[in-house]
Design a protein around this motif. Structure first.
Motif, short mmCIF file in Angstrom:
data_model
loop_
_atom_site.label_atom_id
_atom_site.label_comp_id
_atom_site.label_asym_id
_atom_site.label_seq_id
_atom_site.Cartn_x
_atom_site.Cartn_y
_atom_site.Cartn_z
N VAL A 55 -41.97 -20.68 -27.87
CA VAL A 55 -40.81 -21.01 -28.71
C VAL A 55 -39.54 -20.43 -28.08
N ASP A 56 -39.66 -19.18 -27.56
CA ASP A 56 -38.45 -18.54 -27.00
C ASP A 56 -38.24 -18.92 -25.54
N GLY A 57 -39.33 -19.17 -24.83
CA GLY A 57 -39.22 -19.32 -23.37
C GLY A 57 -38.91 -20.74 -22.92
N VAL A 58 -39.41 -21.72 -23.67
CA VAL A 58 -39.27 -23.09 -23.17
C VAL A 58 -38.15 -23.79 -23.93
N GLN A 59 -37.06 -24.08 -23.24
CA GLN A 59 -35.92 -24.74 -23.90
C GLN A 59 -36.05 -26.26 -23.84
N THR A 60 -36.49 -26.75 -22.69
CA THR A 60 -36.70 -28.21 -22.62
C THR A 60 -38.07 -28.46 -21.96
N LEU A 61 -38.64 -29.60 -22.30
CA LEU A 61 -39.97 -29.91 -21.77
C LEU A 61 -40.15 -31.42 -21.74
N SER A 62 -40.84 -31.90 -20.73
CA SER A 62 -41.23 -33.32 -20.77
C SER A 62 -42.68 -33.40 -20.33
N ALA A 63 -43.44 -34.35 -20.88
CA ALA A 63 -44.87 -34.45 -20.55
C ALA A 63 -45.37 -35.85 -20.90
N ALA A 64 -46.49 -36.19 -20.29
CA ALA A 64 -47.23 -37.39 -20.73
C ALA A 64 -48.36 -36.90 -21.63
N PHE A 65 -48.93 -37.78 -22.44
CA PHE A 65 -50.10 -37.34 -23.24
C PHE A 65 -51.09 -38.48 -23.42
N GLU A 66 -52.35 -38.06 -23.59
CA GLU A 66 -53.43 -38.98 -23.97
C GLU A 66 -53.92 -38.51 -25.33
N GLN A 67 -54.18 -39.44 -26.22
CA GLN A 67 -54.62 -39.04 -27.58
C GLN A 67 -55.87 -39.81 -27.94
N VAL A 68 -56.87 -39.10 -28.49
CA VAL A 68 -58.07 -39.80 -29.00
C VAL A 68 -58.28 -39.34 -30.44
N GLN A 69 -58.61 -40.27 -31.31
CA GLN A 69 -58.84 -39.95 -32.72
C GLN A 69 -60.32 -40.19 -33.05
N ILE A 70 -60.97 -39.16 -33.57
CA ILE A 70 -62.40 -39.21 -33.85
C ILE A 70 -62.62 -39.05 -35.34
N ASP A 71 -63.50 -39.85 -35.94
CA ASP A 71 -63.72 -39.67 -37.39
C ASP A 71 -64.84 -38.66 -37.63
N GLU A 72 -65.13 -38.41 -38.90
CA GLU A 72 -66.08 -37.35 -39.25
C GLU A 72 -67.50 -37.68 -38.81
N HIS A 73 -67.76 -38.92 -38.42
CA HIS A 73 -69.12 -39.25 -37.91
C HIS A 73 -69.15 -39.18 -36.40
N GLY A 74 -68.01 -38.84 -35.78
CA GLY A 74 -67.97 -38.76 -34.33
C GLY A 74 -67.59 -40.07 -33.66
N ALA A 75 -67.27 -41.07 -34.47
CA ALA A 75 -66.90 -42.36 -33.87
C ALA A 75 -65.43 -42.32 -33.43
N VAL A 76 -65.14 -43.02 -32.32
CA VAL A 76 -63.76 -43.06 -31.82
C VAL A 76 -62.97 -44.06 -32.67
N LEU A 77 -61.91 -43.60 -33.30
CA LEU A 77 -61.09 -44.49 -34.12
C LEU A 77 -60.00 -45.15 -33.27
N SER A 78 -59.41 -44.35 -32.37
CA SER A 78 -58.36 -44.96 -31.54
C SER A 78 -58.14 -44.11 -30.30
N ARG A 79 -57.65 -44.77 -29.24
CA ARG A 79 -57.24 -44.08 -28.01
C ARG A 79 -55.82 -44.53 -27.74
N ARG A 80 -54.91 -43.59 -27.53
CA ARG A 80 -53.52 -43.97 -27.32
C ARG A 80 -52.91 -43.05 -26.28
N SER A 81 -51.78 -43.49 -25.72
CA SER A 81 -51.11 -42.62 -24.74
C SER A 81 -49.61 -42.85 -24.82
N GLY A 82 -48.87 -41.91 -24.24
CA GLY A 82 -47.41 -42.04 -24.30
C GLY A 82 -46.75 -40.85 -23.64
#
Lengths: 192, 188
Positions: free
Chosen positions: B11-38
């Motif tokens: 919080v104190d050290g990083v003033q600006t940041l840029s990054a890519a990300f990959e996101q995966v959403q898993i439901d309570e049964h372990g099934a993949v709900l969605s895969r997204r990136s940005g």
């Protein structure tokens, strides 16, 4: 604005569209199971991801969640009886739409959507329809809701809705269906 | 604790940041709900841009006062007061000016290979059961959001750059013509 109340079959609606609709409706009515992934956004700006699994025996599992799964709610059961799981625990309800309104501050016409999402009026309830040129639903009025079908997509040779809007006197919900899966047609009765 | 220190360094050290990300959403049964990136950009205090690029576009932009949530496929953007929704999303969380002590109980999940795990448990009823944040030398690597049903959303960052120059225009938003603007009126 007051929407024009469409006639059951708009004057001048060509017979071709009507015939195409009858065939299309029969094909849709044969769908007994499906899975859809979509996004809903209502006029209050509330947005949710929607995951709907409809099973051949008539029961369904619906998962509604905000970004990153926030406020995730799972509804499973039949139109009459639904088990609702959420941050508040588990609860049985015979009016899931009212429950959603009370707990999530907005709602979806769940009972009707099982049929309307397919582009089909719900069975055994009066409906007024207006067709598009290809004989698919353009506008449907049923159970106090007006559905307008703005875009269709092809799934296994069948035209299924991709973009629709449901509105009633209080609320307007835009629904975008990103993915249809496992659309199963029940086997025709043996006699055929 | 160690968790708080790691978060504080970020919080104190990083003033600006840029990054890519990959996101995966898993439901309570372990099934993949969605895969997204940005991609994600952050400029303290309180400015961020969280852009989903695939499989479809969604954009969240905050200039410190207002958050725009733009959904091109639904031709709708909601405008909300930044303070109102600050805790619910990764971007908003990472853009916090102060430690998150009021909204979360902060625990340390230990450190491994130089990566600190910070566990954030929401105080009061919340949208998530807990949030996990992995920081390497104070820089975010991964975030996991545990939803109320037992599923989770896993966000992994890559190409993380800090101290980058980010144009302020990146954190404003002008709705394209024909976009339905839903403003709940509380936004300044």
């Amino acid at each position: 604005c007051a929407s024009l109340a469409p006639q059951p079959s708009a004057p001048g609606e060509d017979a071709g569209a009507r015939a195409a609709w009858l065939a299309h409706r029969d094909a849709l009515s044969g769908i007994s199971a499906f899975t859809l992934d979509g996004r809903a956004a209502n006029s209050l700006g509330v947005k949710a991801d929607l995951h709907w699994q409809q099973y051949a025996d008539g029961h369904f599992e619906v998962r509604i969640a905000g970004p990153l799964g926030s406020g995730a709610t799972a509804l499973s059961g039949t139109a009459q009886r639904v088990l609702i799981r959420s941050a508040q625990g588990e609860e049985l309800s015979d009016d899931p739409e009212a429950w959603l309104q009370a707990h999530a501050g907005w709602s979806l016409p769940l009972r009707g959507l099982r049929w309307w999402a397919l582009g089909l009026p719900a069975p055994d309830a009066p409906a007024q329809t207006q067709l598009d040129a290809q004989g698919r639903l353009a506008i449907l009025q049923q159970q106090g809701w007006t559905l307008s079908y703005n875009e269709y997509t092809e799934v296994d040779g069948l035209a299924l809705p991709r973009r629709l809007e449901a509105s009633n006197t209080q609320l307007r919900v835009k629904l975008l269906i990103d993915r249809w899966q496992d659309v199963l047609k029940s086997a025709p009765a043996d006699g055929h | 604790g160690a968790g708080e220190d790691a978060l504080k360094r970020f919080v104190d050290g990083v003033q600006t940041l840029s990054a890519a990300f990959e996101q995966v959403q898993i439901d309570e049964h372990g099934a993949v709900l969605s895969r997204r990136s940005g991609s994600f950009e952050l400029s303290r205090p309180g400015r961020f841009r969280w852009s989903y690029e695939s499989p479809y576009q969604q954009l969240m932009v905050c200039d410190g006062q207002r958050i725009w949530n733009y959904e091109p496929d639904l031709a709708q953007v909601t405008v909300r007061d930044a303070a109102q929704v600050l805790r619910g999303t990764p971007a908003a969380l990472l853009a916090q000016k102060s430690l998150l002590g009021d909204a979360f109980a902060i625990e340390s999940g230990g450190a491994k290979d130089g990566v600190d795990l910070v566990i954030l448990k929401p105080r009061g009823d919340a949208d998530f059961r807990k949030i996990e944040l992995w920081l390497a030398a104070g820089v975010p690597q991964r975030m996991k959001f545990y939803d109320a049903l037992g599923g989770y959303t896993d966000v992994r960052f890559s190409k993380v750059k800090t101290g980058v120059k980010l144009d302020a225009a990146r954190f404003g938003f002008t709705p394209p013509k024909g976009t339905e603007v839903v403003d709940d009126g509380k936004a300044p």
